[in-house]
Design a protein around this motif. Structure first.
Motif, PDB file in Angstrom:
ATOM      1  N   UNK A 232      61.882  -7.703  25.552  1.00 33.88           N
ATOM      2  CA  UNK A 232      63.205  -7.793  26.289  1.00 33.88           C
ATOM      3  C   UNK A 232      62.961  -7.819  28.167  1.00 33.88           C
ATOM      4  N   UNK A 233      63.150  -7.968  28.571  1.00 32.73           N
ATOM      5  CA  UNK A 233      63.124  -8.281  29.985  1.00 32.73           C
ATOM      6  C   UNK A 233      63.886  -7.722  30.928  1.00 32.73           C
ATOM      7  N   UNK A 234      63.011  -7.061  31.862  1.00 28.23           N
ATOM      8  CA  UNK A 234      63.216  -5.701  32.751  1.00 28.23           C
ATOM      9  C   UNK A 234      64.341  -4.356  31.623  1.00 28.23           C
ATOM     10  N   UNK A 235      63.824  -3.921  30.717  1.00 31.69           N
ATOM     11  CA  UNK A 235      64.860  -2.780  30.711  1.00 31.69           C
ATOM     12  C   UNK A 235      63.688  -2.463  29.601  1.00 31.69           C
ATOM     13  N   UNK A 236      63.602  -1.007  29.258  1.00 28.55           N
ATOM     14  CA  UNK A 236      62.675   0.022  29.302  1.00 28.55           C
ATOM     15  C   UNK A 236      61.867  -0.371  27.971  1.00 28.55           C
ATOM     16  N   UNK A 273      64.018  -6.251  41.433  1.00 28.60           N
ATOM     17  CA  UNK A 273      65.410  -7.248  42.051  1.00 28.60           C
ATOM     18  C   UNK A 273      66.204  -7.380  41.270  1.00 28.60           C
ATOM     19  N   UNK A 274      67.926  -7.280  42.392  1.00 28.68           N
ATOM     20  CA  UNK A 274      69.100  -7.455  41.698  1.00 28.68           C
ATOM     21  C   UNK A 274      69.309  -7.378  40.402  1.00 28.68           C
ATOM     22  N   UNK A 275      69.004  -5.923  40.768  1.00 27.99           N
ATOM     23  CA  UNK A 275      69.144  -5.989  38.916  1.00 27.99           C
ATOM     24  C   UNK A 275      70.933  -5.091  38.439  1.00 27.99           C
ATOM     25  N   UNK A 276      71.037  -5.241  37.547  1.00 34.40           N
ATOM     26  CA  UNK A 276      72.673  -5.227  37.369  1.00 34.40           C
ATOM     27  C   UNK A 276      73.248  -4.133  37.396  1.00 34.40           C
ATOM     28  N   UNK A 277      74.193  -3.922  38.215  1.00 34.62           N
ATOM     29  CA  UNK A 277      75.140  -2.313  37.919  1.00 34.62           C
ATOM     30  C   UNK A 277      74.631  -1.683  36.328  1.00 34.62           C
ATOM     31  N   UNK A 278      74.791  -1.911  35.640  1.00 35.02           N
ATOM     32  CA  UNK A 278      75.002  -1.048  34.452  1.00 35.02           C
ATOM     33  C   UNK A 278      72.983  -1.097  33.933  1.00 35.02           C
ATOM     34  N   UNK A 279      72.577  -1.414  34.837  1.00 34.95           N
ATOM     35  CA  UNK A 279      70.912  -1.440  34.654  1.00 34.95           C
ATOM     36  C   UNK A 279      70.005  -0.033  33.851  1.00 34.95           C
ATOM     37  N   UNK A 280      69.034   0.362  32.652  1.00 32.98           N
ATOM     38  CA  UNK A 280      69.155   1.488  31.705  1.00 32.98           C
ATOM     39  C   UNK A 280      68.482   2.252  32.907  1.00 32.98           C
ATOM     40  N   UNK A 281      68.682   3.881  33.336  1.00 35.50           N
ATOM     41  CA  UNK A 281      68.816   4.465  34.472  1.00 35.50           C
ATOM     42  C   UNK A 281      67.109   4.510  34.378  1.00 35.50           C
TER      43      UNK A 281
END
Length: 313
Positions: A232-236, A273-281
């Motif tokens: 899962x790209x760009x997540x924890x 860059x340009x992460x979504x507003x609800x990206x995992x903290x």
């Protein structure tokens, strides 16, 4: 303060607690095709306020500047001729890089410096400044034109360039890293040219960069579901974080001699860059910690060398 206003009837008043000075701009209506942008730049030095008014229009309109209610350059014409009233242009304001208002890399070249910021400005080596930055993508222009492009950027008043590092340019096949000299992958040459011309650099490592670039700069081999099932790209995600962390570390080790703590032109480094507003903290916090640790390790490994070179790594 700088205000950008559409070129139409407008009145702008500014007051300071230490001065009763007031600047009024009044322009007759201009259609959108006839006018582009009005920029008002105000600067104050040692209690004195200087004004620089620019009316960018192809025809029609007028502007007047006044201080304490008295006309400084004449009042706006209300005639029907549609011709702009002539306004004498003062020397470039002190905020111009050419006039020394914003510092350039030339002033700190080769000397370790720190970069900080507060609600007012950046601070480079303890000196307040702003970064006037333009975006240049090395792979989008022939390497032979880089110097010309950077020279023009400096001539137009910039003191910084921001560049993306496109992962899928430098590692098209997994494990095969390309920083080839004289090609669009020659990242250190671009940094060297920027520094030689007195430009700071904002290095945006990403690794996702968007930039209207194929897969946002990510290499397609990340989608090898046999090698990286369920990634899962760009997540924890452990698989993603291991790959991303290794890439970020590789890049900052390469460019370490160009980093500010070693006297180089790279004053800012961006991760993600340009992460979504609800990206995992937890992912956002991990990315920040990872980047700080990787940069500190790269600087320590590079030692006390100056910002004049860089090798392949």
């Amino acid at each position: 303060a700088a205000l950008a206003l559409p070129c139409s009837s407008a009145a702008v008043a500014t007051d300071a607690t230490t001065s009763a000075s007031r600047l009024l701009l009044r322009g007759k209506p201009l259609d959108e095709e006839a006018a582009t942008l009005m920029t008002l730049t105000l600067t104050r030095e040692e209690g004195e306020r200087n004004t620089n008014t620019i009316l960018a229009a192809k025809g029609g309109g007028a502007a007047a500047a006044a201080s304490d209610g008295a006309s400084a350059n004449g009042t706006a014409s209300d005639g029907a001729s549609g011709e702009a009233a002539a306004l004498p242009l003062p020397p470039p304001p002190s905020t111009s890089t050419g006039a020394g208002g914003f510092i350039s890399y030339d002033s700190v070249r080769g000397t370790p410096y720190d970069v900080a910021y507060d609600g007012r400005s950046f601070m480079v080596g303890g000196r307040r400044t702003l970064f006037l930055s333009g975006s240049i993508h090395p792979p989008r222009s022939p390497p032979g034109e880089w110097e010309s492009i950077l020279t023009r950027a400096k001539a137009n008043g910039l003191n910084m360039v921001e560049i993306y590092v496109f992962w899928n340019v430098h590692e098209r096949a997994e494990g095969v890293v390309d920083w080839s000299t004289g090609t669009s992958a020659d990242l250190t040459r671009f940094l060297q040219l920027a520094g030689d011309l007195g430009l700071f650099v904002n290095l945006r490592v990403g690794p996702y960069v968007c930039a209207e670039w194929s897969f946002g700069g990510l290499p397609l081999w990340l989608m090898n579901t046999t090698r990286y099932p369920d990634i899962r790209l760009r997540t924890y995600d452990k698989q993603w974080m291991a790959l991303m962390g290794a890439w970020f570390t590789r890049v900052v080790r390469l460019v370490a001699p160009f980093l500010a703590p070693l006297g180089g032109p790279i004053a800012l480094v961006q991760v993600e860059n340009e992460l979504a507003w609800d990206a995992p903290r937890e992912y956002v916090e991990w990315a920040g910690r990872m980047a700080e640790e990787a940069l500190a390790e790269a600087v320590a490994a590079a030692g006390g060398g100056g910002g004049g070179g860089g090798g392949n790594g």
